[in-house]
Design a protein around this motif. Structure first.
Motif, PDB file in Angstrom:
ATOM      1  N   VAL A 109      58.472  -2.182  21.662  1.00  0.00           N
ATOM      2  CA  VAL A 109      58.299  -2.369  20.209  1.00  0.00           C
ATOM      3  C   VAL A 109      58.412  -3.853  19.866  1.00  0.00           C
ATOM      4  O   VAL A 109      57.630  -4.390  19.070  1.00  0.00           O
ATOM      5  N   ARG A 110      59.364  -4.548  20.496  1.00  0.00           N
ATOM      6  CA  ARG A 110      59.483  -5.995  20.285  1.00  0.00           C
ATOM      7  C   ARG A 110      58.211  -6.719  20.722  1.00  0.00           C
ATOM      8  O   ARG A 110      57.772  -7.677  20.083  1.00  0.00           O
ATOM      9  N   ASP A 118      51.670  -8.038  15.842  1.00  0.00           N
ATOM     10  CA  ASP A 118      50.650  -7.138  15.322  1.00  0.00           C
ATOM     11  C   ASP A 118      51.249  -5.768  14.978  1.00  0.00           C
ATOM     12  O   ASP A 118      50.815  -4.731  15.483  1.00  0.00           O
ATOM     13  N   ALA A 119      52.245  -5.789  14.094  1.00  0.00           N
ATOM     14  CA  ALA A 119      52.916  -4.544  13.704  1.00  0.00           C
ATOM     15  C   ALA A 119      51.930  -3.571  13.062  1.00  0.00           C
ATOM     16  O   ALA A 119      52.073  -2.353  13.189  1.00  0.00           O
ATOM     17  N   GLU A 120      50.916  -4.115  12.399  1.00  0.00           N
ATOM     18  CA  GLU A 120      49.953  -3.247  11.714  1.00  0.00           C
ATOM     19  C   GLU A 120      49.052  -2.531  12.726  1.00  0.00           C
ATOM     20  O   GLU A 120      48.872  -1.317  12.669  1.00  0.00           O
ATOM     21  N   ILE A 126      54.456   2.010  17.316  1.00  0.00           N
ATOM     22  CA  ILE A 126      55.795   1.545  16.941  1.00  0.00           C
ATOM     23  C   ILE A 126      56.603   2.704  16.350  1.00  0.00           C
ATOM     24  O   ILE A 126      57.778   2.887  16.672  1.00  0.00           O
ATOM     25  N   GLU A 127      55.944   3.511  15.525  1.00  0.00           N
ATOM     26  CA  GLU A 127      56.621   4.664  14.932  1.00  0.00           C
ATOM     27  C   GLU A 127      57.053   5.652  16.022  1.00  0.00           C
ATOM     28  O   GLU A 127      58.144   6.223  15.968  1.00  0.00           O
ATOM     29  N   GLU A 128      56.204   5.833  17.036  1.00  0.00           N
ATOM     30  CA  GLU A 128      56.523   6.769  18.123  1.00  0.00           C
ATOM     31  C   GLU A 128      57.655   6.269  19.011  1.00  0.00           C
ATOM     32  O   GLU A 128      58.445   7.050  19.531  1.00  0.00           O
ATOM     33  N   ARG A 129      57.709   4.949  19.233  1.00  0.00           N
ATOM     34  CA  ARG A 129      58.663   4.408  20.197  1.00  0.00           C
ATOM     35  C   ARG A 129      60.012   3.999  19.597  1.00  0.00           C
ATOM     36  O   ARG A 129      60.972   3.792  20.322  1.00  0.00           O
ATOM     37  N   THR A 130      60.074   3.835  18.296  1.00  0.00           N
ATOM     38  CA  THR A 130      61.324   3.356  17.693  1.00  0.00           C
ATOM     39  C   THR A 130      62.503   4.326  17.857  1.00  0.00           C
ATOM     40  O   THR A 130      63.614   3.890  18.183  1.00  0.00           O
ATOM     41  N   PRO A 131      62.298   5.636  17.671  1.00  0.00           N
ATOM     42  CA  PRO A 131      63.455   6.547  17.834  1.00  0.00           C
ATOM     43  C   PRO A 131      64.080   6.464  19.228  1.00  0.00           C
ATOM     44  O   PRO A 131      65.307   6.565  19.373  1.00  0.00           O
ATOM     45  N   GLY A 132      63.277   6.292  20.268  1.00  0.00           N
ATOM     46  CA  GLY A 132      63.811   6.166  21.623  1.00  0.00           C
ATOM     47  C   GLY A 132      64.705   4.940  21.771  1.00  0.00           C
ATOM     48  O   GLY A 132      65.712   4.965  22.486  1.00  0.00           O
ATOM     49  N   GLY A 169      66.610  -7.048  17.447  1.00  0.00           N
ATOM     50  CA  GLY A 169      66.249  -7.315  16.057  1.00  0.00           C
ATOM     51  C   GLY A 169      64.801  -7.763  15.915  1.00  0.00           C
ATOM     52  O   GLY A 169      64.154  -7.485  14.898  1.00  0.00           O
ATOM     53  N   GLU A 170      64.273  -8.444  16.919  1.00  0.00           N
ATOM     54  CA  GLU A 170      62.869  -8.880  16.873  1.00  0.00           C
ATOM     55  C   GLU A 170      61.912  -7.693  16.979  1.00  0.00           C
ATOM     56  O   GLU A 170      60.714  -7.842  16.729  1.00  0.00           O
ATOM     57  N   GLY A 171      62.437  -6.534  17.382  1.00  0.00           N
ATOM     58  CA  GLY A 171      61.634  -5.312  17.379  1.00  0.00           C
ATOM     59  C   GLY A 171      61.945  -4.457  16.159  1.00  0.00           C
ATOM     60  O   GLY A 171      61.506  -3.320  16.067  1.00  0.00           O
ATOM     61  N   GLY A 172      62.764  -5.012  15.243  1.00  0.00           N
ATOM     62  CA  GLY A 172      63.091  -4.279  14.021  1.00  0.00           C
ATOM     63  C   GLY A 172      64.286  -3.351  14.162  1.00  0.00           C
ATOM     64  O   GLY A 172      64.564  -2.561  13.253  1.00  0.00           O
ATOM     65  N   PHE A 173      64.998  -3.426  15.272  1.00  0.00           N
ATOM     66  CA  PHE A 173      66.189  -2.578  15.444  1.00  0.00           C
ATOM     67  C   PHE A 173      67.393  -3.272  14.809  1.00  0.00           C
ATOM     68  O   PHE A 173      67.723  -4.401  15.164  1.00  0.00           O
ATOM     69  N   ASP A 174      68.021  -2.577  13.872  1.00  0.00           N
ATOM     70  CA  ASP A 174      69.167  -3.137  13.157  1.00  0.00           C
ATOM     71  C   ASP A 174      70.445  -2.778  13.909  1.00  0.00           C
ATOM     72  O   ASP A 174      70.779  -1.598  14.038  1.00  0.00           O
TER      73      ASP A 174
END
Lengths: 202, 202
Positions: A109-110, A118-120, A126-132, A169-174
């Motif tokens: 994701v990062r 290119d988050a868009e 990204i939506e599929e991989r973030t929960p993992g 954090g660069e992948g949006g994980f808080d």
């Protein structure tokens, strides 16, 4: 030794970090995987059939790929790998966790968000991989709530998992929701011999 | 020892195969990951925070997850793990290749097609993951065209990669195009001590 690498890759950073902790150096050779030189015949034949970095050239005829295998090669017999049989297996347990349950989510994701920027274009992936990635952070947080490091004292298991966790954090994980992970990150960064991801010499 | 496992999982089969080669046994405890007992608090707390099988209970207070870490734990110090430092790192290199570049493609596609028997429901995912499986088989075939086994003599690297490769057909992967992989599969199956995936005792 020569390290074929990308400075901004966590898998490559963990090799530099291990070298720094062991007081060893290697010539850094930058490979831009985005423009493809890791897929040339020369790279595949001589360095890594699997076309990935990092690759450690131990000497002119010996090239070792796979970040965590490199860490083991460098650190076996030092304080960074325990001597006890079960503890050694536990170090590998967390390094396989890193490559199977952590890296494919947090690092990937990062990569889409931060490296490719290119988050868009990768919104669905990204939506599929973030929960993992969140699941991996939860496992780490639960383990670290009762252990200062992953296996006894500071080992290459900590180095392996630090590499991508400290830039999650660069992948949006808080990381706010993972207090034990944050304490551990600070602890790792305070170890004697630590270098930052940006460092190219030590 | 107790092995918490699923008989039809390659990651669990590789542990049974290693035990068989070493003349060791373990009580097999079947865990149905499809119906969820590996996600109970008891499983997570006592066996594996990451909620996966296999888990090897070495004794009543010691549970070791991650298939390839279990293989290392069982085989270190035996003929299945070399003594030379570089050769040991190469065994790990191929075991990390197994978990990062092979299993997430070949085992995952087989899981959707063969275990869940739902090729239609997972059509998009299967299409996305199949090329990675073919790439892994190509890397293996190229390496095996010049090497009888992955690292010197028969090691746990061969066991690790055999587990899902020998059932790759159940994921729709045609091994006709990988002649060196097919020779190696036959060679592994002929090693003294070999057991089939179905075997529950040896």
């Amino acid at each position: 030794m020569r390290l074929h690498q990308m400075q901004d890759s966590g898998n490559c950073y963990k090799v530099r970090l291990t070298l720094a902790h062991l007081g060893q150096t290697a010539e850094l050779i930058e490979v831009d995987i985005l423009t493809g030189p890791s897929r040339t015949d020369e790279f595949l034949d001589r360095l890594n059939l699997n076309g990935r970095v990092p690759v450690l050239e131990v000497d002119d005829s010996t090239a070792l790929p796979e970040s965590n295998a490199i860490l083991w090669f460098l650190a076996e017999g030092t304080r960074l790998v325990p001597e006890d049989k079960l503890a050694r297996a536990r170090v590998l347990q967390w390094m396989f966790f890193d490559q199977y349950s952590h890296e494919p989510y947090i690092a990937t994701v990062r990569f889409w968000k931060h490296i490719l920027d290119d988050a868009e274009g990768f919104a669905r992936q990204i939506e599929e991989r973030t929960p993992g990635g969140c699941a991996a952070l939860s496992v780490m947080d639960r383990h670290l709530s009762q252990n200062r490091f992953f296996v006894g004292d500071f080992t290459i298991a900590d180095i392996a998992l630090y590499a991508y966790t400290h830039v999650a954090g660069e992948g949006g994980f808080d990381l706010q929701g993972y207090p034990s992970v944050r304490l551990w990150l600070a602890d790792v960064a305070e170890q004697t011999g630590h270098i930052d991801m940006e460092a190219r010499s030590w």
